[in-house]
Motif scaffolding. Structure first.
Motif, PDB file in Angstrom:
ATOM      1  N   ALA A  59      -8.382  -2.602  -0.620  1.00 13.04           N
ATOM      2  CA  ALA A  59      -8.259  -1.143  -0.747  1.00 13.04           C
ATOM      3  C   ALA A  59      -8.145  -0.480   0.623  1.00 13.04           C
ATOM      4  CB  ALA A  59      -9.447  -0.578  -1.523  1.00 13.04           C
ATOM      5  N   ASP A  60      -8.898  -0.961   1.594  1.00 14.16           N
ATOM      6  CA  ASP A  60      -8.809  -0.408   2.957  1.00 14.16           C
ATOM      7  C   ASP A  60      -7.420  -0.642   3.551  1.00 14.16           C
ATOM      8  OD1 ASP A  60     -11.439   0.410   2.778  1.00 14.16           O
ATOM      9  OD2 ASP A  60     -12.235  -1.173   4.091  1.00 14.16           O
ATOM     10  N   GLU A  61      -6.866  -1.827   3.325  1.00 18.09           N
ATOM     11  CA  GLU A  61      -5.525  -2.144   3.841  1.00 18.09           C
ATOM     12  C   GLU A  61      -4.467  -1.253   3.189  1.00 18.09           C
ATOM     13  OE1 GLU A  61      -2.494  -5.978   4.154  1.00 18.09           O
ATOM     14  OE2 GLU A  61      -4.609  -6.337   3.738  1.00 18.09           O
ATOM     15  N   ILE A  62      -4.579  -1.060   1.887  1.00 18.50           N
ATOM     16  CA  ILE A  62      -3.638  -0.194   1.169  1.00 18.50           C
ATOM     17  C   ILE A  62      -3.761   1.239   1.674  1.00 18.50           C
ATOM     18  CG2 ILE A  62      -3.113   0.836  -1.080  1.00 18.50           C
ATOM     19  CD1 ILE A  62      -3.954  -1.904  -2.318  1.00 18.50           C
ATOM     20  N   PHE A  63      -4.982   1.735   1.791  1.00 15.76           N
ATOM     21  CA  PHE A  63      -5.202   3.109   2.237  1.00 15.76           C
ATOM     22  C   PHE A  63      -4.632   3.332   3.638  1.00 15.76           C
ATOM     23  CE2 PHE A  63      -7.576   6.744   3.835  1.00 15.76           C
ATOM     24  CZ  PHE A  63      -7.478   7.620   2.767  1.00 15.76           C
ATOM     25  N   ALA A  92     -13.185  -2.330 -10.274  1.00 11.98           N
ATOM     26  CA  ALA A  92     -12.486  -2.862  -9.091  1.00 11.98           C
ATOM     27  C   ALA A  92     -11.010  -2.491  -9.105  1.00 11.98           C
ATOM     28  CB  ALA A  92     -12.656  -4.380  -9.020  1.00 11.98           C
ATOM     29  N   ALA A  93     -10.382  -2.471 -10.272  1.00 11.58           N
ATOM     30  CA  ALA A  93      -8.968  -2.085 -10.365  1.00 11.58           C
ATOM     31  C   ALA A  93      -8.788  -0.616  -9.991  1.00 11.58           C
ATOM     32  CB  ALA A  93      -8.425  -2.350 -11.767  1.00 11.58           C
ATOM     33  N   TYR A  94      -9.743   0.242 -10.384  1.00  9.35           N
ATOM     34  CA  TYR A  94      -9.675   1.652 -10.015  1.00  9.35           C
ATOM     35  C   TYR A  94      -9.872   1.825  -8.512  1.00  9.35           C
ATOM     36  CZ  TYR A  94     -10.270   6.668 -10.089  1.00  9.35           C
ATOM     37  OH  TYR A  94     -10.112   8.011  -9.856  1.00  9.35           O
ATOM     38  N   TRP A  95     -10.732   1.034  -7.919  1.00 10.84           N
ATOM     39  CA  TRP A  95     -10.960   1.083  -6.469  1.00 10.84           C
ATOM     40  C   TRP A  95      -9.652   0.798  -5.747  1.00 10.84           C
ATOM     41  CZ3 TRP A  95     -15.643  -1.956  -4.001  1.00 10.84           C
ATOM     42  CH2 TRP A  95     -15.788  -1.590  -2.672  1.00 10.84           C
ATOM     43  N   ILE A  96      -8.921  -0.211  -6.197  1.00  3.74           N
ATOM     44  CA  ILE A  96      -7.626  -0.548  -5.595  1.00  3.74           C
ATOM     45  C   ILE A  96      -6.634   0.589  -5.834  1.00  3.74           C
ATOM     46  CG2 ILE A  96      -5.641  -2.118  -5.734  1.00  3.74           C
ATOM     47  CD1 ILE A  96      -7.759  -4.332  -6.506  1.00  3.74           C
ATOM     48  N   GLY A  97      -6.534   1.052  -7.070  1.00  4.11           N
ATOM     49  CA  GLY A  97      -5.580   2.107  -7.416  1.00  4.11           C
ATOM     50  C   GLY A  97      -5.847   3.414  -6.697  1.00  4.11           C
TER      51      GLY A  97
END
Length: 181
Positions: A113-117, A136-141
């Motif tokens: 998630a940090d990398e995506i953000f 966890a899927a919401y955290w990524i999304g």
């Protein structure tokens, strides 16, 4: 009965492994085609949309169960590789995470998630919720630019809910005393 891996694959048929990258192009007339990124052919003039499936339980090493349960989960390691490939491919104009997941373990999720953000602003990045995007899927999304939710789908909740029943008075009334060790 013992079956060889090839026999099992023939029975199960082709499948898309969760967390892997699929590429699609859209023409001016609205037709969508799959792009074979390995062919080396030039991308269509409109560019390519990268689609990454996030299905089932999310776990850092979910790929370990692929041969047993099918792709029953999504590996954060595989997601990260696919995300980086799409992000660094100049033909890819946008990245879509196709999500149907109840979530999973924390391991690997924060780093992904940090990398995506941190990549926000480089390309449009969208989570398409097709049924469920939780935990966890919401955290990524939530790290992506936008979340689009299909009618009837559900998104939300990072964390765990638990119910605590205080039975201390009932225990005391019945003469039970708990000792924590």
């Amino acid at each position: 009965i013992y079956l060889e891996p090839e026999q099992i694959a023939a029975i199960k048929g082709p499948r898309v492994v969760n967390g892997t990258l699929e590429m699609f192009s859209a023409s001016a007339n609205g037709e969508v085609a799959v792009v074979d990124a390995s062919s080396g052919a030039a991308a269509p003039s409109g560019g390519v949309i990268a689609v990454i499936n996030v299905m089932g339980i999310v776990a850092q090493h979910a790929s370990q169960v692929d041969d047993v349960s099918g792709p029953g989960g999504t590996s954060t390691e595989r997601l990260a590789r696919s995300f980086r490939a799409a992000l660094n491919d100049p033909n890819v104009k946008a990245i879509v995470f196709n999500v149907d997941s109840p979530g999973g373990s924390v391991s690997g999720v924060q780093a992904l998630a940090d990398e995506i953000f941190a990549a926000r602003g480089r390309k449009p990045m969208v989570a398409q919720v097709n049924s469920l995007m939780a935990s966890a899927a919401y955290w990524i999304g939530a790290a992506l630019d936008e979340i689009v939710i299909a009618p009837g789908a559900t998104a939300g909740s990072i964390g765990v809910y638990s119910l605590h029943a205080d039975v201390s008075q009932a225990a005391e009334a019945s003469g039970v005393k708990y000792t924590f060790i």
